[in-house]
Structure formats: C-alpha cells, structure tokens
Design a protein around this motif. Structure first.
Motif, PDB file in Angstrom:
ATOM      1  N   GLN A   1       0.840  -1.180   0.000  1.00  0.00           N
ATOM      2  CA  GLN A   1       0.000   0.000   0.000  1.00  0.00           C
ATOM      3  C   GLN A   1       0.885   1.242   0.000  1.00  0.00           C
ATOM      4  N   VAL A   2       0.488   2.216  -0.777  1.00  0.00           N
ATOM      5  CA  VAL A   2       1.225   3.472  -0.895  1.00  0.00           C
ATOM      6  C   VAL A   2       0.291   4.611  -0.511  1.00  0.00           C
ATOM      7  N   GLN A   3       0.772   5.484   0.326  1.00  0.00           N
ATOM      8  CA  GLN A   3       0.002   6.674   0.687  1.00  0.00           C
ATOM      9  C   GLN A   3       0.660   7.897   0.072  1.00  0.00           C
ATOM     10  N   LEU A   4      -0.159   8.761  -0.494  1.00  0.00           N
ATOM     11  CA  LEU A   4       0.334   9.956  -1.164  1.00  0.00           C
ATOM     12  C   LEU A   4      -0.370  11.179  -0.601  1.00  0.00           C
ATOM     13  N   VAL A   5       0.403  12.200  -0.286  1.00  0.00           N
ATOM     14  CA  VAL A   5      -0.161  13.428   0.254  1.00  0.00           C
ATOM     15  C   VAL A   5       0.403  14.614  -0.510  1.00  0.00           C
ATOM     16  N   GLU A   6      -0.495  15.354  -1.171  1.00  0.00           N
ATOM     17  CA  GLU A   6      -0.077  16.540  -1.920  1.00  0.00           C
ATOM     18  C   GLU A   6      -0.085  17.765  -1.016  1.00  0.00           C
ATOM     19  N   SER A   7       0.719  18.727  -1.390  1.00  0.00           N
ATOM     20  CA  SER A   7       0.706  20.031  -0.733  1.00  0.00           C
ATOM     21  C   SER A   7       1.236  21.060  -1.714  1.00  0.00           C
ATOM     22  N   GLY A   8       1.047  22.321  -1.370  1.00  0.00           N
ATOM     23  CA  GLY A   8       1.612  23.391  -2.175  1.00  0.00           C
ATOM     24  C   GLY A   8       0.637  24.124  -3.068  1.00  0.00           C
ATOM     25  N   GLY A   9      -0.604  23.678  -3.118  1.00  0.00           N
ATOM     26  CA  GLY A   9      -1.581  24.395  -3.926  1.00  0.00           C
ATOM     27  C   GLY A   9      -1.954  25.720  -3.305  1.00  0.00           C
ATOM     28  N   GLY A  10      -2.715  26.513  -4.049  1.00  0.00           N
ATOM     29  CA  GLY A  10      -3.158  27.798  -3.526  1.00  0.00           C
ATOM     30  C   GLY A  10      -3.621  28.709  -4.629  1.00  0.00           C
ATOM     31  N   LEU A  11      -3.731  29.970  -4.287  1.00  0.00           N
ATOM     32  CA  LEU A  11      -4.173  31.007  -5.209  1.00  0.00           C
ATOM     33  C   LEU A  11      -2.962  31.807  -5.669  1.00  0.00           C
ATOM     34  N   VAL A  12      -2.853  31.971  -6.974  1.00  0.00           N
ATOM     35  CA  VAL A  12      -1.718  32.703  -7.535  1.00  0.00           C
ATOM     36  C   VAL A  12      -2.214  33.517  -8.719  1.00  0.00           C
ATOM     37  N   GLU A  13      -1.570  34.627  -8.977  1.00  0.00           N
ATOM     38  CA  GLU A  13      -1.931  35.436 -10.129  1.00  0.00           C
ATOM     39  C   GLU A  13      -1.337  34.844 -11.403  1.00  0.00           C
ATOM     40  N   ALA A  14      -1.986  35.125 -12.501  1.00  0.00           N
ATOM     41  CA  ALA A  14      -1.475  34.659 -13.790  1.00  0.00           C
ATOM     42  C   ALA A  14      -0.044  35.164 -13.972  1.00  0.00           C
ATOM     43  N   GLY A  15       0.803  34.278 -14.486  1.00  0.00           N
ATOM     44  CA  GLY A  15       2.209  34.591 -14.652  1.00  0.00           C
ATOM     45  C   GLY A  15       3.070  34.168 -13.479  1.00  0.00           C
ATOM     46  N   GLY A  16       2.434  33.810 -12.390  1.00  0.00           N
ATOM     47  CA  GLY A  16       3.150  33.399 -11.196  1.00  0.00           C
ATOM     48  C   GLY A  16       3.573  31.945 -11.223  1.00  0.00           C
ATOM     49  N   SER A  17       4.147  31.496 -10.102  1.00  0.00           N
ATOM     50  CA  SER A  17       4.666  30.143  -9.996  1.00  0.00           C
ATOM     51  C   SER A  17       4.193  29.483  -8.711  1.00  0.00           C
ATOM     52  N   LEU A  18       4.126  28.159  -8.758  1.00  0.00           N
ATOM     53  CA  LEU A  18       3.846  27.349  -7.582  1.00  0.00           C
ATOM     54  C   LEU A  18       4.635  26.066  -7.705  1.00  0.00           C
ATOM     55  N   ARG A  19       4.972  25.485  -6.562  1.00  0.00           N
ATOM     56  CA  ARG A  19       5.571  24.167  -6.561  1.00  0.00           C
ATOM     57  C   ARG A  19       4.703  23.239  -5.728  1.00  0.00           C
TER      58      ARG A  19
END
Length: 124
Positions: A1-19
């Motif tokens: 069994q593998v558990q996966l947890v995402e993080s790092g999402g959010g609100l950003v303006e166009a042209g911006g970056s997220l990881r």
C-alpha cells in the motif's frame, strides 16, 4: 500500500509560480512511476507529467503545459514535485499525484494509488 499526500496548492496570479509536492509513504517501489494529473470543473482528469522513481524516465503533456511545468523527485525524502511557472487561468484545477508500477503511462486508470488532491487557482 502506498500513501500519497499533496501540498503546495493555492491562489496565484497569472504569470506566477507554484511548486506542488507529493510525499509518498508506505510501500514505495523502486520501479514505480509517480504522476501528476489535474481536473478542472466539468472536465475529465488530465495527465500532466510523470517520472520514474529513479528519475531516468519522464513524460510531460507538452500540449497542455507547453514546457512550463517540470517534474522532479527527491528519493531521500520520498517526495516528488511539480514546479509550475508562467501559470495561466486555464491551469486552474485540482491537482492529484498518483503512483503505479512500471511502465510509465498517461492513463489515469492505470494508476493504483492517488492523493487527495490540492487546489490550484490562477487569477487573471
């Protein structure tokens, strides 16, 4: 069994970056494939990128992300990433990480393990 947890999402303006990050735990396979998918409201889940656990093989949906996104992994941390730059409003979606055994694939139904998703919203 593998558990996966995402993080790092959010609100950003166009042209911006997220990881985005995806931390894997449990039974991680040396020959596993880690993938990123996204799903916008009213649309089907879409392949974004995938990487083999050893990093030797990658695949990216260049039609959708036009080279703006980069997938990478840190085996020491059991974590893989999606670096997103030059974000556009069309990138707004819930982003999911997923895992499967080799070989690499763009088909969501071939991925056995999924995270809960993280929302990315790009404002104009």
């Amino acid at each position: 069994q593998v558990q996966l947890v995402e993080s790092g999402g959010g609100l950003v303006e166009a042209g911006g970056s997220l990881r985005l990050s995806c931390a894997a735990s449990g039974r991680t396979f040396l020959n596993s494939i880690m993938g990123w998918f996204r799903q916008a409201p009213g649309k089907e889940r879409e392949f974004v990128a995938a990487i083999a656990w050893n990093g030797a093989t990658t695949d990216s949906n260049t039609e959708a992300v036009k080279g703006r996104f980069t997938i990478s992994r840190d085996n020491a941390l059991n974590t893989f990433y999606l670096q997103m730059s030059s974000l556009e409003t069309e990138d707004t979606a819930v982003y999911y990480c997923a895992a499967k055994r080799w070989p690499i694939s763009r088909r969501a139904n071939e991925y056995a393990y999924w995270g809960q998703g993280t929302q990315v919203t790009v404002s104009s």
